[in-house]
Write a protein that holds these residues in place. Structure first.
Motif, PDB file in Angstrom:
ATOM      1  N   ALA A 177      -1.731  -2.685  12.854  1.00 40.59           N
ATOM      2  CA  ALA A 177      -0.746  -3.767  12.959  1.00 40.59           C
ATOM      3  C   ALA A 177      -0.752  -4.655  11.721  1.00 40.59           C
ATOM      4  CB  ALA A 177      -1.019  -4.601  14.209  1.00 40.59           C
ATOM      5  N   GLU A 178      -1.923  -4.844  11.130  1.00 39.49           N
ATOM      6  CA  GLU A 178      -2.066  -5.715   9.954  1.00 39.49           C
ATOM      7  C   GLU A 178      -1.470  -5.080   8.707  1.00 39.49           C
ATOM      8  OE1 GLU A 178      -2.654  -8.745   7.635  1.00 39.49           O
ATOM      9  OE2 GLU A 178      -3.338  -8.879   9.709  1.00 39.49           O
ATOM     10  N   ALA A 179      -1.560  -3.770   8.591  1.00 37.87           N
ATOM     11  CA  ALA A 179      -1.103  -3.070   7.382  1.00 37.87           C
ATOM     12  C   ALA A 179       0.409  -3.201   7.210  1.00 37.87           C
ATOM     13  CB  ALA A 179      -1.492  -1.594   7.457  1.00 37.87           C
ATOM     14  N   ASP A 180       0.868  -3.075   5.972  1.00 36.81           N
ATOM     15  CA  ASP A 180       2.310  -3.079   5.726  1.00 36.81           C
ATOM     16  C   ASP A 180       2.969  -1.893   6.413  1.00 36.81           C
ATOM     17  OD1 ASP A 180       2.576  -5.352   3.802  1.00 36.81           O
ATOM     18  OD2 ASP A 180       1.165  -4.136   2.660  1.00 36.81           O
ATOM     19  N   LEU A 181       2.242  -0.775   6.472  1.00 33.34           N
ATOM     20  CA  LEU A 181       2.719   0.411   7.184  1.00 33.34           C
ATOM     21  C   LEU A 181       1.555   0.984   7.988  1.00 33.34           C
ATOM     22  CD1 LEU A 181       5.000   2.558   7.626  1.00 33.34           C
ATOM     23  CD2 LEU A 181       3.968   3.848   5.746  1.00 33.34           C
ATOM     24  N   GLY A 182       1.670   0.932   9.313  1.00 31.76           N
ATOM     25  CA  GLY A 182       0.642   1.501  10.185  1.00 31.76           C
ATOM     26  C   GLY A 182       1.036   2.905  10.599  1.00 31.76           C
ATOM     27  N   ILE A 183       0.138   3.861  10.385  1.00 29.97           N
ATOM     28  CA  ILE A 183       0.428   5.266  10.693  1.00 29.97           C
ATOM     29  C   ILE A 183      -0.606   5.768  11.692  1.00 29.97           C
ATOM     30  CG2 ILE A 183       0.726   7.586   9.731  1.00 29.97           C
ATOM     31  CD1 ILE A 183       1.092   6.177   6.955  1.00 29.97           C
TER      32      ILE A 183
END
Length: 724
Positions: free
Chosen positions: A624-630
């Motif tokens: 959730a924190e990342a710019d893009l969560g994979i």
């Protein structure tokens, strides 16, 4: 909890006598560190206006505006399905009404050379247009109001500016002043915009239910042991620190606590993504949401409500998602600038022509500018690309959940990988077979293979898989025993075969090649020893196998200049070995869940764009924190629900397709918005009357033709989107 189980044995072999205890590197006490966080109490405003109107944001925002995650009548997905149906219904109703509006429009009559006049025709077209404006335009008007409140002008405000201007001015010309009406433009603009938003919503359906999934993990009731020793069923909410609860075989542990009686193996995979069950006994911590194995446990409640592990994860995910939700998509940014241009040019146009004394002409020119500033093509420029790219993504095994985050994937500077289950397979495999003198490799593995078929432990499964892969024969096994603290033992051909850990070897004073063992242990491998009548036959090393695709994806990302970082709960030796094998830019080891999200924050410092790929609940806050969560498709529901993109095929190699598709999609969006804006570059000055002195002024009819052509070009261009 971090994924501290796998490969952890070399770090702690001396304490773990039985090899089936190889992963019991406990970190549960560190949950105390979470106490500083406050529990997410679902206080976000439930903003119906936003949900109903601002599709360019709501469709991709993980439904952050929903506050009450437990009682929202069917949850987020149900709400989004309702929204999709709502847009669909508004589109069809508006389309049906737009047909007679177009037929009665003076502009269309003039364009196609026919004439219709009857008593009340003006009133009829006004009434039909009024229905379209209020019913079809409602989502845009609500969305515009939210953009004004949030001070984030975008697509909704631009559309609303055009339709409000068209409706008000057309009403005035119909009944009060001289001039051309814009009822046709009003109706067709609303129809096209509803179609565009419907297409886009349909293509990116799948609103996040991360917080709902987290809440669902927790049992609602517990078996409390009262002061008299009786077992009573109570609500988990009624439990207090110090209460004693009973957890039966196969049940979920209802709340965090300390085990005071009983031994069992506990499956924490739902919480940590770690596939290896953890052996538990008195004095150890139990996490709410984990699944108890065969034993019966008595647990003293230590944390309730806001302090529990899962509550902390919920808060971390919620906080990170709320921060991320403020982003704007590419189309919204383009619309914002068009809105500013329309307002400025519209005011200048009105002011200039007002000075000529022709007030009606001045008003008509300004209205034309404001309406033309929102071309029909703009409504379809990005939705058609979105629909096409979503279709391509699905064929490539990518499920796009957050459109805005996906759009920014082309800018990534760093990609953070979880280890277990992401870069590795999450399953043990035999890496080294070291037979003693006089014993063949095949005989050593056959003995271990035969005994381990009787066990379902992850290490046993690894050895059994190796035996099957080599087509080894199976000896008949008798008297199989799993002796806690000693290892496995069984009879084969009247000989006692034992499989034990280094700790058991040392306890029984059986010597072995310490150098070979140390070399394997330094690589983070788990080593077991095979004995025949207490005589060493050899050692077998196992490790969590690195995925073949991991080598390729890390190399290609490094070649592209994207930093590759591995973040794991495993100990440094295991992590560094995997990092060296793969050629990673950076390794961060022995990390707890709340530390993962903090590390992602640090990696984002300096304006760096960071993606995180993981599969466990412990990864959810970082995703959730990342710019893009994979998320890996084979991971936990919570990780999948928190992620912006899901790799359906569970292969890290698909990250490359995310980057390629993001670049290609952005290129097509720029091209389409270029066509839409290009139309404006010509149309807005002409609408303002800059060439009026030489008799060139854009009429609504000309505007409609050029607008249609621009829309068709955008549609064709979107279909040409492809990736290698």
């Amino acid at each position: 909890m971090g994924k501290q189980g796998k490969g952890n044995n070399s770090h702690n072999q001396k304490q773990h006598v039985h090899h089936h205890n190889h992963n019991r590197h406990e970190t549960h006490e560190t949950h105390e560190t979470h106490k500083t966080h406050e529990h997410y109490v679902h206080s976000n405003h439930h903003n119906h206006g936003m949900h109903e109107g601002h599709v360019h944001r709501i469709k991709v925002e993980h439904t952050h505006q929903h506050g009450n995650h437990e009682g929202h009548g069917g949850g987020h997905s149900g709400h989004h399905e309702h929204m999709l149906e709502d847009f669909k219904k508004r589109f069809w109703v508006s389309l049906v009404l737009a047909i007679p509006i177009s037929y009665l429009s003076h502009m269309i009559q003039m364009l196609f050379g026919y004439e219709i006049n009857f008593t009340g025709d003006t009133l009829l077209i006004f009434l039909l247009s009024t229905i379209v404006f209020f019913y079809g335009g409602k989502p845009f008007l609500f969305g515009a109001w939210n953009e004004i409140k949030d001070r984030t002008p975008g697509m909704m405000l631009l559309i609303s500016l055009a339709i409000v201007t068209a409706y008000v001015y057309s009403t005035l010309t119909a009944f009060f002043i001289e001039g051309s009406d814009f009822f046709f433009e009003l109706a067709t603009l609303i129809v096209i915009m509803l179609l565009g938003h419907w297409i886009e919503m349909k293509s990116v359906m799948g609103a996040s239910k991360a917080l709902e999934e987290l809440i669902k993990l927790m049992p609602k009731e517990a078996h409390k042991i009262d002061d008299s020793g009786n077992i009573v069923e109570v609500s988990v909410e009624d439990l207090l620190p110090g209460d004693i609860i009973l957890v039966k075989s196969g049940e979920k542990i209802p709340i965090d606590g300390e085990i005071i009686e009983g031994d069992s193996t506990v499956d924490e995979s739902m919480l940590t993504g770690e596939s290896v069950p953890v052996e538990k006994g008195p004095g150890m911590e139990a996490i709410g949401g984990a699944v108890n194995g065969e034993g019966v446990l008595k647990i003293k409640v230590s944390k309730t409500g806001n302090d529990t592990y899962l509550s902390q994860v919920i808060k971390l995910v919620s906080d990170a998602e709320k921060t991320k939700s403020k982003a704007q998509g590419f189309a919204d940014i383009a619309a914002k600038w068009l809105f500013y241009v329309a307002i400025v040019v519209g005011i200048i146009t009105l002011a200039y022509w007002w000075t000529t004394g022709d007030y009606e002409f001045a008003l008509e020119r300004m209205v034309t500018v404001l309406i033309i500033a929102c071309p029909h093509a703009l409504g379809l420029a990005t939705p058609l690309v979105t629909a096409r790219s979503t279709s391509i993504a699905a064929k490539k095994g990518l499920l796009i959940r957050n459109r805005i985050a996906f759009e920014g994937a082309y800018q990534l500077d760093r990609i953070v990988f979880d280890k277990t289950g992401t870069l590795t397979e999450g399953n043990f495999g035999v890496t080294d077979v070291q037979p003693s003198k006089g014993v063949s490799e095949e005989e050593l593995l056959t003995l271990a293979y035969s005994v381990e078929t009787q066990s379902d432990h992850p290490i046993a499964k690894g050895i059994v898989k190796a035996g099957k892969d080599r087509n080894l024969k199976l000896y008949k096994v008798k008297g199989f025993q799993n002796l806690t603290g000693k290892g496995l033992t069984a009879q084969i051909n009247d000989a006692e075969i034992s499989i034990v850990s280094p700790g058991a070897m040392r306890a029984n004073k059986i010597s072995f090649d310490e150098n070979t063992y140390d070399r394997l242990a330094q690589q983070g491998k788990t080593v077991v020893f095979v004995l025949k009548n207490n005589v060493l036959q050899g050692m077998i090393a196992l490790a969590d196998i690195i995925r073949e695709s991991s080598y390729k994806v890390i190399k290609e990302l490094n070649d592209r200049g994207i930093e590759t970082v591995m973040m794991t709960g495993d100990n440094s030796r295991v992590a560094n070995y995997v990092g060296e094998q793969l050629g990673l830019s950076q390794v961060i080891a022995e990390v707890l869940p709340h530390e993962k999200s903090n590390n992602v924050k640090k990696l984002k410092q300096g304006g760096k764009k960071v993606a995180m790929i993981g599969d466990g609940i412990n990864d959810a806050p970082a995703l959730a924190e990342a710019d893009l969560g994979i998320a890996i498709g084979a991971g936990t529901d919570v990780a999948i629900e928190t992620a912006d993109v899901v790799l359906v095929n569970s292969s890290p190699i698909d990250i490359l397709n995310i980057i390629k598709l993001s670049k290609a999609s952005r290129r097509k969006m720029i091209q389409n918005l270029g066509w839409a804006a290009g139309y404006n570059i010509i149309a807005i000055p002409l609408a303002a009357g800059v060439l009026n002195s030489v008799g060139i002024v854009i009429t609504p009819a000309i505007g409609a033709v050029v607008m249609s052509l621009s829309t068709i070009i955008c549609a064709i261009n979107a279909q040409l989107l492809k990736i290698d």
